[in-house]
Design a protein around this motif. Structure first.
Motif, PDB file in Angstrom:
ATOM      1  N   VAL A  69       0.860  -1.190   0.000  1.00  0.00           N
ATOM      2  CA  VAL A  69       0.000   0.000   0.000  1.00  0.00           C
ATOM      3  C   VAL A  69       0.889   1.231   0.000  1.00  0.00           C
ATOM      4  O   VAL A  69       1.981   1.223   0.576  1.00  0.00           O
ATOM      5  CB  VAL A  69      -0.954   0.058   1.225  1.00  0.00           C
ATOM      6  N   MET A  70       0.417   2.276  -0.647  1.00  0.00           N
ATOM      7  CA  MET A  70       1.112   3.555  -0.597  1.00  0.00           C
ATOM      8  C   MET A  70       0.835   4.168   0.762  1.00  0.00           C
ATOM      9  O   MET A  70      -0.236   3.984   1.327  1.00  0.00           O
ATOM     10  CB  MET A  70       0.609   4.512  -1.689  1.00  0.00           C
ATOM     11  N   VAL A  71       1.790   4.904   1.281  1.00  0.00           N
ATOM     12  CA  VAL A  71       1.597   5.647   2.524  1.00  0.00           C
ATOM     13  C   VAL A  71       1.564   7.125   2.131  1.00  0.00           C
ATOM     14  O   VAL A  71       2.509   7.634   1.532  1.00  0.00           O
ATOM     15  CB  VAL A  71       2.720   5.368   3.543  1.00  0.00           C
ATOM     16  N   ARG A 109      10.746   4.337   3.384  1.00  0.00           N
ATOM     17  CA  ARG A 109      10.629   5.781   3.126  1.00  0.00           C
ATOM     18  C   ARG A 109      11.183   6.182   1.764  1.00  0.00           C
ATOM     19  O   ARG A 109      10.643   7.051   1.105  1.00  0.00           O
ATOM     20  CB  ARG A 109      11.330   6.570   4.219  1.00  0.00           C
ATOM     21  N   ASN A 110      12.279   5.584   1.370  1.00  0.00           N
ATOM     22  CA  ASN A 110      12.896   5.933   0.081  1.00  0.00           C
ATOM     23  C   ASN A 110      12.282   5.060  -1.006  1.00  0.00           C
ATOM     24  O   ASN A 110      12.824   4.010  -1.347  1.00  0.00           O
ATOM     25  CB  ASN A 110      14.409   5.746   0.145  1.00  0.00           C
ATOM     26  N   VAL A 111      11.166   5.525  -1.526  1.00  0.00           N
ATOM     27  CA  VAL A 111      10.395   4.740  -2.489  1.00  0.00           C
ATOM     28  C   VAL A 111      10.998   4.876  -3.880  1.00  0.00           C
ATOM     29  O   VAL A 111      11.196   5.980  -4.374  1.00  0.00           O
ATOM     30  CB  VAL A 111       8.919   5.199  -2.513  1.00  0.00           C
ATOM     31  N   VAL A 112      11.287   3.741  -4.488  1.00  0.00           N
ATOM     32  CA  VAL A 112      11.740   3.718  -5.877  1.00  0.00           C
ATOM     33  C   VAL A 112      10.476   3.755  -6.734  1.00  0.00           C
ATOM     34  O   VAL A 112       9.544   2.979  -6.518  1.00  0.00           O
ATOM     35  CB  VAL A 112      12.565   2.455  -6.183  1.00  0.00           C
ATOM     36  N   THR A 113      10.441   4.666  -7.691  1.00  0.00           N
ATOM     37  CA  THR A 113       9.262   4.832  -8.538  1.00  0.00           C
ATOM     38  C   THR A 113       9.670   4.788 -10.004  1.00  0.00           C
ATOM     39  O   THR A 113      10.858   4.745 -10.328  1.00  0.00           O
ATOM     40  CB  THR A 113       8.569   6.175  -8.260  1.00  0.00           C
ATOM     41  N   ARG A 133       9.168  -5.860  -5.245  1.00  0.00           N
ATOM     42  CA  ARG A 133       8.142  -6.356  -6.167  1.00  0.00           C
ATOM     43  C   ARG A 133       7.073  -5.352  -6.535  1.00  0.00           C
ATOM     44  O   ARG A 133       6.185  -5.674  -7.310  1.00  0.00           O
ATOM     45  CB  ARG A 133       7.471  -7.582  -5.543  1.00  0.00           C
ATOM     46  N   HIS A 134       7.140  -4.138  -5.990  1.00  0.00           N
ATOM     47  CA  HIS A 134       6.103  -3.137  -6.264  1.00  0.00           C
ATOM     48  C   HIS A 134       6.747  -1.828  -6.674  1.00  0.00           C
ATOM     49  O   HIS A 134       7.673  -1.355  -6.016  1.00  0.00           O
ATOM     50  CB  HIS A 134       5.225  -2.930  -5.033  1.00  0.00           C
ATOM     51  N   LEU A 135       6.227  -1.249  -7.742  1.00  0.00           N
ATOM     52  CA  LEU A 135       6.799  -0.031  -8.297  1.00  0.00           C
ATOM     53  C   LEU A 135       5.685   0.988  -8.533  1.00  0.00           C
ATOM     54  O   LEU A 135       4.873   0.824  -9.455  1.00  0.00           O
ATOM     55  CB  LEU A 135       7.505  -0.378  -9.618  1.00  0.00           C
ATOM     56  N   PRO A 136       5.610   2.015  -7.692  1.00  0.00           N
ATOM     57  CA  PRO A 136       4.617   3.063  -7.930  1.00  0.00           C
ATOM     58  C   PRO A 136       4.950   3.833  -9.207  1.00  0.00           C
ATOM     59  O   PRO A 136       6.113   4.094  -9.499  1.00  0.00           O
ATOM     60  CB  PRO A 136       4.756   3.974  -6.707  1.00  0.00           C
ATOM     61  N   VAL A 137       3.914   4.182  -9.954  1.00  0.00           N
ATOM     62  CA  VAL A 137       4.082   4.944 -11.188  1.00  0.00           C
ATOM     63  C   VAL A 137       3.721   6.387 -10.877  1.00  0.00           C
ATOM     64  O   VAL A 137       2.588   6.684 -10.479  1.00  0.00           O
ATOM     65  CB  VAL A 137       3.187   4.388 -12.318  1.00  0.00           C
ATOM     66  N   MET A 138       4.688   7.271 -11.051  1.00  0.00           N
ATOM     67  CA  MET A 138       4.502   8.679 -10.707  1.00  0.00           C
ATOM     68  C   MET A 138       4.474   9.536 -11.966  1.00  0.00           C
ATOM     69  O   MET A 138       5.326   9.395 -12.831  1.00  0.00           O
ATOM     70  CB  MET A 138       5.638   9.163  -9.798  1.00  0.00           C
ATOM     71  N   MET A 146       0.157   1.532  -9.416  1.00  0.00           N
ATOM     72  CA  MET A 146       1.189   0.699  -8.803  1.00  0.00           C
ATOM     73  C   MET A 146       1.307  -0.558  -9.655  1.00  0.00           C
ATOM     74  O   MET A 146       0.308  -1.188  -9.981  1.00  0.00           O
ATOM     75  CB  MET A 146       0.795   0.325  -7.384  1.00  0.00           C
ATOM     76  N   ILE A 147       2.530  -0.896 -10.007  1.00  0.00           N
ATOM     77  CA  ILE A 147       2.774  -2.089 -10.815  1.00  0.00           C
ATOM     78  C   ILE A 147       3.583  -3.074  -9.989  1.00  0.00           C
ATOM     79  O   ILE A 147       4.607  -2.715  -9.405  1.00  0.00           O
ATOM     80  CB  ILE A 147       3.510  -1.734 -12.118  1.00  0.00           C
TER      81      ILE A 147
END
Length: 173
Positions: A69-71, A109-113, A133-138, A146-147
């Protein structure tokens, strides 16, 4: 006796082409992007707040059958990501205390996008080398989807099925 030739002998059939990993990745020759996957998968994003309990976050994960989940802060800005792996680490580090902890205590905290135009091959490389395994698309400051690595595999399997069908149609005529 061997004769030396001035021009190398061509062994490759001029009607065949080698395929690189990239050209074999998608029918578009490696041009499938994060947006391509989101167009098929959808853009629904589930999120929690930093002050929410891990128990609440795990209920959201279970309810939606997802692994991350995104925070987001009170303004909707992305401040982290919470994954199943983060929660498992919490259980290992804080036995018996994890469910009552706040999301902000366990989240990454350091989200790779990635961007919507990022290529599938690059996303796979990022996830594999980063071991996530999860990559938010910004899109700028806005998270548009989220992929997961599972989404990428499903996308690729659909492509392979389509390619096999096209080849059968070509052979049959």
């Amino acid at each position: 006796m061997h004769r030396k030739t001035e021009h190398p002998i061509e062994h490759e059939n001029p009607h065949t082409h080698s395929q690189s990993l990239e050209s074999n990745l998608t029918p578009q020759g490696g041009r499938a992007t994060a947006q391509t996957v989101l167009d098929q998968k959808g853009t629904e994003i589930f999120s929690v707040r930093p002050a929410d309990s891990i128990h609440h976050a795990s209920e959201v994960l279970k309810e939606h059958n997802i692994g991350a989940v995104m925070v987001r802060d009170q303004n909707g800005g992305v401040v982290g990501i919470l994954t199943e792996r983060d929660i498992v680490r919490g259980f290992a580090d804080l036995p018996g205390e994890t469910y009552t902890k706040r999301v902000e205590e366990l989240m990454t905290r350091n989200v790779v996008t990635c961007a919507p135009d990022q290529r599938l091959l690059d996303m796979l490389h990022q996830m594999t080398t980063g071991r996530f395994r999860h990559l938010p698309v910004m899109d700028g400051e806005h998270c548009i989807g989220m992929i997961s690595i599972g989404d990428v595999v499903k996308y690729r399997l659909r492509e392979l099925e389509y390619e096999a069908l096209k080849m059968k149609q070509m052979i049959v005529g």
